[in-house]
Design an enzyme around this catalytic site. Structure first.
Site, short mmCIF file in Angstrom:
data_model
loop_
_atom_site.label_atom_id
_atom_site.label_comp_id
_atom_site.label_asym_id
_atom_site.label_seq_id
_atom_site.Cartn_x
_atom_site.Cartn_y
_atom_site.Cartn_z
N TYR A 11 80.33 -7.37 105.36
CA TYR A 11 80.06 -7.03 106.25
C TYR A 11 78.71 -7.79 107.19
O TYR A 11 78.99 -9.20 107.51
CB TYR A 11 80.33 -5.61 107.17
CG TYR A 11 79.69 -5.73 108.47
CD1 TYR A 11 79.82 -6.90 109.30
CD2 TYR A 11 78.56 -5.03 108.80
CE1 TYR A 11 79.80 -6.19 110.47
CE2 TYR A 11 78.15 -4.65 109.70
CZ TYR A 11 78.67 -4.72 110.95
OH TYR A 11 78.77 -4.96 112.53
N ASP A 31 79.81 -11.96 94.19
CA ASP A 31 80.20 -10.46 94.68
C ASP A 31 81.05 -9.53 93.51
O ASP A 31 82.19 -10.54 93.61
CB ASP A 31 80.92 -10.31 96.35
CG ASP A 31 80.50 -9.43 96.81
OD1 ASP A 31 81.58 -8.37 96.52
OD2 ASP A 31 80.36 -9.35 98.31
N ALA A 72 73.73 -6.96 97.81
CA ALA A 72 74.93 -6.30 97.33
C ALA A 72 74.03 -5.14 96.95
O ALA A 72 73.49 -4.86 96.20
CB ALA A 72 75.32 -6.24 95.91
N SER A 115 66.77 -0.66 103.83
CA SER A 115 67.09 0.64 104.58
C SER A 115 66.57 1.66 105.14
O SER A 115 65.31 1.99 104.67
CB SER A 115 67.69 1.52 103.80
OG SER A 115 68.52 2.35 104.99
N TYR A 139 71.22 7.44 98.68
CA TYR A 139 71.61 5.92 98.63
C TYR A 139 69.64 6.01 99.13
O TYR A 139 69.84 4.46 98.74
CB TYR A 139 71.99 6.33 100.39
CG TYR A 139 71.91 4.82 100.91
CD1 TYR A 139 71.87 3.68 100.23
CD2 TYR A 139 71.44 5.48 101.70
CE1 TYR A 139 71.89 2.52 100.96
CE2 TYR A 139 71.08 3.44 103.02
CZ TYR A 139 71.92 2.08 102.15
OH TYR A 139 71.71 1.34 103.10
N LYS A 143 67.42 2.94 97.28
CA LYS A 143 66.62 1.30 97.94
C LYS A 143 65.50 1.74 98.57
O LYS A 143 64.60 0.29 97.63
CB LYS A 143 67.35 1.43 100.02
CG LYS A 143 68.18 0.87 100.20
CD LYS A 143 68.81 0.53 99.89
CE LYS A 143 70.09 -0.78 99.67
NZ LYS A 143 70.59 -2.14 99.69
N PHE A 167 68.10 -0.45 109.98
CA PHE A 167 68.29 0.79 110.47
C PHE A 167 70.22 0.43 110.62
O PHE A 167 70.28 0.71 109.81
CB PHE A 167 67.53 1.04 111.56
CG PHE A 167 65.87 1.83 111.74
CD1 PHE A 167 65.33 0.75 111.47
CD2 PHE A 167 65.95 2.88 112.27
CE1 PHE A 167 63.58 1.86 110.34
CE2 PHE A 167 64.23 3.22 112.07
CZ PHE A 167 63.85 2.49 111.41
N ASN A 168 70.85 1.58 111.58
CA ASN A 168 72.19 0.89 111.99
C ASN A 168 72.53 -0.28 112.43
O ASN A 168 72.25 -0.32 113.24
CB ASN A 168 72.74 1.86 113.16
CG ASN A 168 72.45 3.80 111.84
OD1 ASN A 168 71.07 3.63 111.83
ND2 ASN A 168 72.90 4.24 111.69
N LEU A 190 79.88 5.12 112.62
CA LEU A 190 80.27 6.10 113.34
C LEU A 190 80.90 4.50 114.55
O LEU A 190 81.97 5.25 115.00
CB LEU A 190 78.90 5.94 114.07
CG LEU A 190 79.08 6.85 115.52
CD1 LEU A 190 80.37 7.69 115.68
CD2 LEU A 190 77.58 7.31 116.53
N ARG A 219 69.86 7.28 116.56
CA ARG A 219 70.19 6.56 116.05
C ARG A 219 69.67 5.07 116.40
O ARG A 219 70.11 5.57 117.58
CB ARG A 219 71.03 5.65 115.02
CG ARG A 219 71.55 7.00 113.86
CD ARG A 219 71.17 6.97 112.49
NE ARG A 219 71.20 7.67 111.69
CZ ARG A 219 70.82 9.46 111.37
NH1 ARG A 219 70.19 9.46 112.47
NH2 ARG A 219 71.31 10.99 111.19
N ASP A 282 71.97 13.65 106.83
CA ASP A 282 71.92 12.92 107.58
C ASP A 282 70.32 13.46 108.06
O ASP A 282 69.85 14.54 108.65
CB ASP A 282 72.35 13.66 109.22
CG ASP A 282 73.74 12.45 108.56
OD1 ASP A 282 73.18 11.00 108.37
OD2 ASP A 282 75.25 12.17 109.37
#
Ligand code: UDP
Length: 317
Positions: A11, A31, A72, A115, A139, A143, A167-168, A190, A219, A282
């Site tokens: 994405y 990839d 990646a 991240s 995760y 990072k 962030f998101n 989300l 977020r 979270d």
């Protein structure tokens, strides 16, 4: 300039590929298509279908490149809690291999997808780049480990690097080939889940008892087009022997319920939801302080939350 885009069929990576090509860069992509889609590879890009865990694949992809944008990696918080070893292997060992092959090839320019998960539960919001890093999930830990590896690499081998702590990410780019949509299976994010919610299968709200104004997690959402603009600005600002870290968000926070309201406005009806337990790993609130990126990169995000949900919705059509 030829840029290797690792994760260039996913994405965010495919959006980077498209914008870089439009701006006249030559592109190579590495990839394994485990998360991405080979139909995202545009004509004109050199595509190596291979893995960061295979140094030969990396070496082939790096041929004639001057810089690397490293997208990646595995990126789902929930999955990382269940499979920490997989996340360490793909993210940390894969990035180690990439740095080693860049060294062999004499390539010194790197922009890395880091991240906000590196910070964990923040002591202060908005979060600045020098905030304590205490990831609350594997995760984020991977990072952070990669960021630390890159800092060491900039000192030991003099590479020029920037880590961009997302962030998101939301929204989508309409390329000449159509929308480059977020296509994950299963989808965990989300905004896509909210937009696909139905009365039979309503989107789950993970936790309604968080210490926030409406009890749901907050977020900071940034449009993928703004995000890639920051990558290009970061690439152009790299300095040998220096590793810079930048937080990328909008500087504003939205609760899960506020995102649902924005999506309901975009879609034209009230989106069904179901209150559910908290999701493991979270943090309650993540909001970026983006003043460093604004000041040092001259970066200004221009898309608001309404544009993000509208573009995501359009990208599904
Ligand atoms: N979330 C939710 N329902 C979903 C997906 C996510 O309530 O179906 C919440 C999640 O707990 C978090 C926020 O929405 O507070 C953003 O989650 P997402 O997975 O999109 O991104 P993350 O913050 O994990 O990078």
């Amino acid at each position: 300039m030829r840029v290797l885009v690792t994760g260039g069929t996913g994405y965010v990576g495919s959006t980077a590929v498209d914008i870089l090509l439009t701006k006249g860069y030559s592109i190579s992509i590495l990839d394994d298509c485990s998360m991405g889609h080979s139909d995202n590879v545009p004509t004109g890009a050199n595509f190596v279908q291979g893995s960061l865990l295979n140094p030969d694949d990396i070496a082939r992809a790096l041929v004639d490149c001057d810089a690397v944008m490293h997208f990646a990696g595995k990126s789902l918080v929930g999955e990382s809690v269940e499979k920490p070893d997989l996340y360490h292997s793909v993210n940390v060992d894969g990035s180690r291999n990439l740095l080693d092959q860049m060294h062999v090839a004499g390539i010194k320019n790197l922009v890395f997808s880091s991240s906000a998960a590196t910070y964990g539960e923040p002591r202060q919001v908005p979060i600045k780049e020098d905030a304590p890093t205490q990831p609350t999930n594997p995760y984020g830990a991977t990072k952070l480990a990669i960021d630390q590896m890159i800092t060491a690499e900039s000192k030991a081998r003099g590479i020029a690097a920037a880590s961009l702590r997302y962030f998101n990410v939301a929204g989508a780019l309409k390329s000449s080939r159509g929308w480059l949509a977020e296509r994950h299976n299963p989808e965990t994010h989300l905004i896509p889940n909210v937009l696909r919610s139905t009365p039979e299968n309503p989107v789950k709200i993970f936790g309604t008892d968080w210490p926030t104004a409406d009890g749901t997690c907050v977020r900071d959402y940034v449009h993928v087009v703004d995000l890639i603009d920051a990558h290009i600005k970061a690439l152009l600002s790299l300095q040998l022997g220096v590793h810079e870290i930048y937080n990328l968000g909008s500087g504003d926070g939205y609760s899960v319920r506020q995102v649902v309201a924005a999506a309901s406005a975009a879609i034209g009806y009230e989106i069904p939801t179901i209150d559910s337990p908290r999701r493991a790993g979270d943090p309650a609130v993540l909001i970026a302080d983006i003043s460093k990126a604004e000041e040092k990169l001259g970066w200004v995000p221009t898309h608001d939350i309404q544009a993000m949900v509208s573009d995501t919705l359009a990208s599904f059509s």
